[in-house]
Design an enzyme around this catalytic site. Sequence first.
Site, PDB file in Angstrom:
ATOM      1  N   MET A 193       1.028  -6.615 -12.231  1.00 42.50           N
ATOM      2  CA  MET A 193       0.942  -5.191 -11.935  1.00 42.50           C
ATOM      3  C   MET A 193       0.024  -4.888 -10.749  1.00 42.50           C
ATOM      4  O   MET A 193      -0.694  -5.766 -10.268  1.00 42.50           O
ATOM      5  CB  MET A 193       0.445  -4.435 -13.172  1.00 42.50           C
ATOM      6  CG  MET A 193       1.361  -4.559 -14.377  1.00 42.50           C
ATOM      7  SD  MET A 193       0.723  -3.715 -15.843  1.00 42.50           S
ATOM      8  CE  MET A 193       0.840  -1.987 -15.326  1.00 42.50           C
ATOM      9  N   HIS A 194       0.064  -3.642 -10.302  1.00 39.84           N
ATOM     10  CA  HIS A 194      -0.909  -3.037  -9.382  1.00 39.84           C
ATOM     11  C   HIS A 194      -0.765  -3.465  -7.924  1.00 39.84           C
ATOM     12  O   HIS A 194      -1.436  -2.901  -7.060  1.00 39.84           O
ATOM     13  CB  HIS A 194      -2.355  -3.312  -9.813  1.00 39.84           C
ATOM     14  CG  HIS A 194      -2.639  -3.136 -11.260  1.00 39.84           C
ATOM     15  ND1 HIS A 194      -2.339  -1.979 -11.939  1.00 39.84           N
ATOM     16  CD2 HIS A 194      -3.199  -3.979 -12.179  1.00 39.84           C
ATOM     17  CE1 HIS A 194      -2.712  -2.107 -13.206  1.00 39.84           C
ATOM     18  NE2 HIS A 194      -3.217  -3.307 -13.377  1.00 39.84           N
ATOM     19  N   ASP A 205       3.962  -6.825 -16.536  1.00 46.47           N
ATOM     20  CA  ASP A 205       3.914  -8.065 -17.315  1.00 46.47           C
ATOM     21  C   ASP A 205       3.430  -7.871 -18.746  1.00 46.47           C
ATOM     22  O   ASP A 205       3.991  -8.455 -19.686  1.00 46.47           O
ATOM     23  CB  ASP A 205       3.076  -9.124 -16.601  1.00 46.47           C
ATOM     24  CG  ASP A 205       1.701  -8.637 -16.167  1.00 46.47           C
ATOM     25  OD1 ASP A 205       1.314  -7.487 -16.487  1.00 46.47           O
ATOM     26  OD2 ASP A 205       1.003  -9.412 -15.486  1.00 46.47           O
TER      27      ASP A 205
END
Length: 484
Positions: A79-80, A235
Site C-alpha cells: 500500500m501507500h 495487501d
Amino acid sequence: MYLGLDLGTSGLRGILVDEAGQVLAEAEAEIATSNPQPGWSEQAPQDWIDACVTVMGRLRETNGDALAQLRAIGLSGHMHGATLLDRDGAVLRPCILWNDTRSAQEAKELDQTPGMREITGNIVFPGFTAPKLEWVRAHEPDLFARTAMVLLPKDYLRFWLTGEYVSDMSDSAGTSWLDVGARDWSDRALELGYMRPDQMPRLVEGTDPGGELREELLREWRLSGPVVVAGSAGDNAAAACGIGSIDEGSGFLSLGTSGVLLMARNSYAPAPETAVHCFCHAVPHRWIQMGVILSATNSLNWLSRNLGQPVEALAGALPAQPNGPSSLTFLPYLSGERTPHNDSAIRGAFLGLDIASGSADLVQAVMEGVGFAMRDCLEALRSTGTESSQLIAVGGGARSRYWLQTIATTLNVSLALPKGSAFGAATGAARLAMCAAGDATPEQVMTSPEIDAIIEPQSDLTEDYDSAYRRYKAYYTALAPLAG
C-alpha cells in the site's frame, strides 16, 4: 480458473486456483528496491510489469491448460506507494514506497491541518501517499506540475493489464485522500494536499469488476477471454480475505517485512489518536483496524546481515520453546515506528548488553522486541473496543515456533497456524476475482483455513513477559526525546 497476483515489496507471487479454491499452480518473481538516500525506498514500476510477465510465463509452463480457462484476476499490493503518471500514462519517476520516510515533515504538517483526521479517520503517516506528493511538490515541482494521475502500485499493474485507471476502497484508504467512512474520495482532503479529483482513479469495491484484460494480453497469454480484473485490495485487506477475516472480531497477526495485527469490523470506528489504522475492507460495508510496526522479520534480516549468518541458522540456535524473557532488550525501530508512536525519528537499539552476550542472546532479544511491539499494537486496538482471544498467524516469521510461542505469551492470546500455504494475500486476491466474475459471494469463499496447530500462551511465564514489556515501554519513553 481464477488468478491471484500479490505484488509484494520483494516480489510478485501468482497463484492459479479452481472454483473450489484449490491451488493448481503458483509462481514467483523477485523485484528489487532502491535506497538512493537514507530513508528513501523506491521501485521502478516497469519491474512490476516484468515480474508479472515472468510469473505468467511460469504459470503457463507449469499448467497451461488450466491457465487457458482463466475467468478473472484479482490483485493485491503493498500500500501507500506513489506512482506518478503524465497525461499519456507514462511514469514520471520511480515509485516512492510505503517504507520511505522522506516526507515526515510534510506528513506532520498535513496531519496538523484541521479536518484531515476527521475526514480520513487516520493519522497522516509519513508512509502514506498524500505526504509523498507534498514532498514532490516541494522538491520536484516540475514533475508535480506534469502529474496527471497518481496510482497505487497494484493499480499501476492493473493499468498495464486493462488500460484503465481504477482503484479500490481498501488500498485507497491508505492515501489520506479518502473519506474512509463514506468510501469515496474527499474533495476537501485532496484540496488540502494540493491535488484534484481528476488525478484520482475511479473507485470500485474490491469484490466488483475493475476492468478487463487487454486484447493484446489475451492473445499473448493464449486466453480465450474475456478476463475480468477485480477491484481487488491492498495487501492486508487481501490477506484478511485470504484467511476469512471479514466479520467483526476475526483477525490475524502477520510477521512479514512489517508486522500487522488486523481485526475486521462491521462498522466504521476510527481512532486516529491511538495510531491504529482504520481502513475500508475489500468487502463492501466492512472496515478493518490495524496496528502496524515497520520492522518485523526485517529486524531479523537486519541482524542476519550484520552477523553474517543465515536467518535459519540464527533461529535454529534457540531452544524449542521460551523459558523466560531475556535481560537484553531490543527496540525494533529500524525505520521509525507507526503504531502506537507515529514516530519517524526513533531508531532501534539494544539495551542491557553484557560482555557475555552472544549471537543467540541477540536473536532472542530481537524476537522479543518484535513481540513487544506487537503487544503495543494489541493494546492500541483494545483501547478502541476491539478484542480477540485467538488470532491466525501468517507471514514468514510464523515458521518459527519459538517466535510464535514468545508472541503468544507476550500477548496472552492464542495463535492459530493454518494448514498448508494456500492462504494470505494471493489467495485473497483470487477470492476477490471469483466475486468479481459473479461466481461467488464473499460469504461463500472467504472462509477460514483448516488449522494445523494452536500455540497457547505459557501461563507460567506471562507475568515475566508483562514485566519485560513494561521495561520495553520505559526504554522508548526514555530514548524518544533523544531521537529528534
